[in-house]
Design a protein around this motif. Structure first.
Motif, mmCIF file in Angstrom:
data_model
loop_
_atom_site.group_PDB
_atom_site.id
_atom_site.type_symbol
_atom_site.label_atom_id
_atom_site.label_comp_id
_atom_site.label_asym_id
_atom_site.label_seq_id
_atom_site.Cartn_x
_atom_site.Cartn_y
_atom_site.Cartn_z
ATOM 1 N N THR A 79 0.816 -1.221 0.000
ATOM 2 C CA THR A 79 0.000 0.000 0.000
ATOM 3 C C THR A 79 0.850 1.272 0.000
ATOM 4 O OG1 THR A 79 -0.181 -0.139 2.399
ATOM 5 C CG2 THR A 79 -1.997 -1.069 1.125
ATOM 6 N N ASP A 80 2.171 1.128 -0.234
ATOM 7 C CA ASP A 80 3.019 2.327 -0.352
ATOM 8 C C ASP A 80 2.509 3.189 -1.505
ATOM 9 O OD1 ASP A 80 4.734 1.545 1.732
ATOM 10 O OD2 ASP A 80 6.543 1.934 0.567
ATOM 11 N N PRO A 81 2.676 4.515 -1.399
ATOM 12 C CA PRO A 81 2.195 5.399 -2.482
ATOM 13 C C PRO A 81 3.053 5.280 -3.746
ATOM 14 C CG PRO A 81 3.417 6.661 -0.839
ATOM 15 C CD PRO A 81 3.300 5.272 -0.298
ATOM 16 N N VAL A 128 5.150 2.505 4.515
ATOM 17 C CA VAL A 128 4.278 3.654 4.790
ATOM 18 C C VAL A 128 2.992 3.077 5.382
ATOM 19 C CG1 VAL A 128 2.969 5.560 3.747
ATOM 20 C CG2 VAL A 128 5.267 4.970 2.895
ATOM 21 N N GLU A 188 -0.795 2.201 6.149
ATOM 22 C CA GLU A 188 -1.985 2.300 5.292
ATOM 23 C C GLU A 188 -2.635 3.655 5.517
ATOM 24 O OE1 GLU A 188 -4.957 -0.841 4.945
ATOM 25 O OE2 GLU A 188 -3.423 -2.232 5.704
ATOM 26 N N ILE A 189 -3.364 4.151 4.507
ATOM 27 C CA ILE A 189 -3.892 5.515 4.596
ATOM 28 C C ILE A 189 -4.558 5.757 5.952
ATOM 29 C CG2 ILE A 189 -5.512 7.192 3.615
ATOM 30 C CD1 ILE A 189 -5.008 5.966 0.910
ATOM 31 N N ARG A 227 1.722 11.274 1.804
ATOM 32 C CA ARG A 227 1.841 10.058 2.638
ATOM 33 C C ARG A 227 3.287 9.720 2.942
ATOM 34 N NH1 ARG A 227 -0.768 5.184 0.322
ATOM 35 N NH2 ARG A 227 -0.250 4.297 2.344
ATOM 36 N N ASP A 228 4.179 9.840 1.953
ATOM 37 C CA ASP A 228 5.587 9.505 2.183
ATOM 38 C C ASP A 228 6.237 10.396 3.243
ATOM 39 O OD1 ASP A 228 6.707 7.276 0.942
ATOM 40 O OD2 ASP A 228 6.841 8.288 -1.008
ATOM 41 N N PHE A 263 1.808 11.918 6.379
ATOM 42 C CA PHE A 263 0.379 12.196 6.488
ATOM 43 C C PHE A 263 -0.277 11.365 7.585
ATOM 44 C CE2 PHE A 263 -4.084 11.446 5.460
ATOM 45 C CZ PHE A 263 -4.543 12.745 5.265
ATOM 46 N N PRO A 264 -1.073 11.963 8.485
ATOM 47 C CA PRO A 264 -1.480 13.376 8.455
ATOM 48 C C PRO A 264 -0.649 14.298 9.348
ATOM 49 C CG PRO A 264 -2.907 12.149 9.940
ATOM 50 C CD PRO A 264 -1.898 11.164 9.424
ATOM 51 N N LYS A 324 7.647 10.870 11.385
ATOM 52 C CA LYS A 324 6.482 10.910 10.492
ATOM 53 C C LYS A 324 5.354 10.050 11.073
ATOM 54 C CE LYS A 324 9.203 9.616 6.848
ATOM 55 N NZ LYS A 324 9.647 9.493 5.420
ATOM 56 N N TRP A 325 4.117 10.280 10.578
ATOM 57 C CA TRP A 325 2.953 9.506 11.005
ATOM 58 C C TRP A 325 2.846 9.509 12.528
ATOM 59 C CZ3 TRP A 325 6.704 6.557 7.962
ATOM 60 C CH2 TRP A 325 6.552 6.813 6.591
#
Ligand code: MTE
Ligand code: MO
Length: 380
Positions: A5-7, A48, A50-51, A184-185, A188-189, A204-205
């Motif tokens: 699920t990486d962008p 990364v 998942e969203i 996302r990389d 996010f958010p 991050k994240w």
């Protein structure tokens, strides 16, 4: 497969590894003051996440007594004044390949000079969040020494509490990068941006902050991001070494442009520099940690025999201190050029860069900052 699920990523990024994704900013983009989001270097230790749903994502703050205060994204935006800073992130492994070539083998991703980028980050001061959560930010109790950060995928790191609460330290919890929601990389958010410090601390994240009397216990705090003497070998005393926080002085040559005698009249470069003979225009970046301003950039056109000061390009930067890199340029007549160009920068504390890679060799290739030496024909 957690990587599935990486962008998607921009095709011009220079990929050093794909799972996890580690990719450099393309060299041409290193000449742009604000790095566009899609070519900002990517340094992921894992996948990364998942969203993440920003409607339900929260940031928890754990205080010394174990109490927790929780904020939704909406609360962060509404409760606190936003702050925008211009800040460069640089991986401690940037230019590691230069150390390998200039000295000997180092362990880690062999980054050239593109594990560094600059952006405008918008978010809220960590200081304000801590104050709201009940921390006496102007009179921190003795035992509170570190702010630890946790990322959703398991990464973690920490910074000294002084940097977390310093009004002019500009440590922010960011939700925007160059005016857009964080990609996302890039977290996010929500991510921490600790300007002037090694990018490894800009977690991050972000989903949790813990105040503690000790540093983060993650391997990225206790082991990876440390530096050693040239002699200390591959099994150094990790516990005795200090974690990398503020960055030293750095610079690199990112472009050499040859302006032939035939181009003197028509090329824009030739006009900008008032060139009267065949020349080489040298360009690059310079950066110092801790918010220390770059005050000088020295360039040699002849492998160190003579030096001249580059023009440092003025830029509007936001924030309390000099958190971002500077672009610089200088032209030399071809007859003054002898085989190698060199660059070294100087910050406002008159810190500068080492002239040999052997002298600051460490087996992890961290904090490589030796003079960047580039052949006049373009290779380094
Ligand atoms: N945060 C999390 N959660 N996971 C990571 O792998 N990598 C760190 C830091 N924050 C990392 C992280 C490192 S080593 C660097 S250099 C920067 O993020 C890279 O930030 P970027 O990918 O936005 O350029
Ligand atoms: Mo990094």
């Amino acid at each position: 497969d957690p990587f599935s699920t990486d962008p998607d990523r921009h095709e011009s990024l220079i990929v050093r590894s794909s799972r996890p994704c580690n990719a450099e900013t393309p060299t041409t983009a290193l000449g742009t003051y604000i790095t566009p989001n899609e070519v900002f270097y990517v340094r992921n230790h894992l996948w990364v996440p998942e969203i993440i749903n920003p409607e339900t994502h929260t940031l928890k703050v754990e205080l010394m007594d174990g109490d927790e205060v929780e904020y939704t994204m909406d609360e962060l935006r509404k409760k606190f004044n936003p702050l925008t800073i211009t800040a460069t992130l640089q991986c401690s492994g940037n230019r590691r390949a230069h150390m390998t070539r200039g000295s000997r083998q180092t362990n880690g991703l062999q980054w050239e000079m593109g594990a560094i980028s600059n952006a405008e980050w918008t978010g809220v001061r960590l200081r304000d969040i801590l104050a709201d959560a009940g921390v006496h930010v102007d009179d921190i109790p003795e035992g509170v020494k570190h702010a630890q950060f946790m990322g959703a995928e398991a990464y973690g790191a920490s910074i000294p509490i002084e940097k977390a609460i310093d009004r002019r330290g500009d440590t922010i919890i960011a939700y925007e990068m160059n005016g857009a929601p964080l990609p996302r990389d890039h977290g996010f958010p929500l991510r921490v941006v600790v300007p002037g410090h090694v990018a490894a601390r800009s977690v991050k994240w972000l989903n949790k902050i813990i105040l503690s009397d000790e540093e983060s216990t993650s391997q990225w705090q206790r082991r990876d991001y440390k530096c050693f003497g040239p002699n200390e070998g591959k099994n150094p005393n990790w516990d005795a070494a200090a974690s990398i926080q503020e960055m030293p002085v750095q610079s690199a040559i990112t472009s050499l442009k040859h302006v032939g005698a035939d181009k003197l009249n028509d090329s824009k470069l030739a006009r900008v520099y008032g060139l009267e003979e065949e020349s080489i225009v040298v360009e690059g970046y310079a950066f110092a940690g801790g918010g220390r301003r770059i005050v000088r950039v020295d360039i040699s056109p002849d492998d160190g025999r003579s030096w001249q000061q580059a023009e440092i390009l003025p830029q509007d930067e936001k924030g309390s201190k000099a958190w971002s890199w500077k672009q610089w340029r200088l032209a030399f007549p071809v007859r003054d050029v002898n085989q190698y160009f060199l660059v070294k920068a100087v910050d406002e504390s008159y810190n500068t860069q080492p002239d040999s890679f052997d002298a600051h060799y460490n087996f992890r290739g961290n904090l490589t900052s030796g003079w960047h030496r580039v052949s006049a024909t373009g290779s380094d």
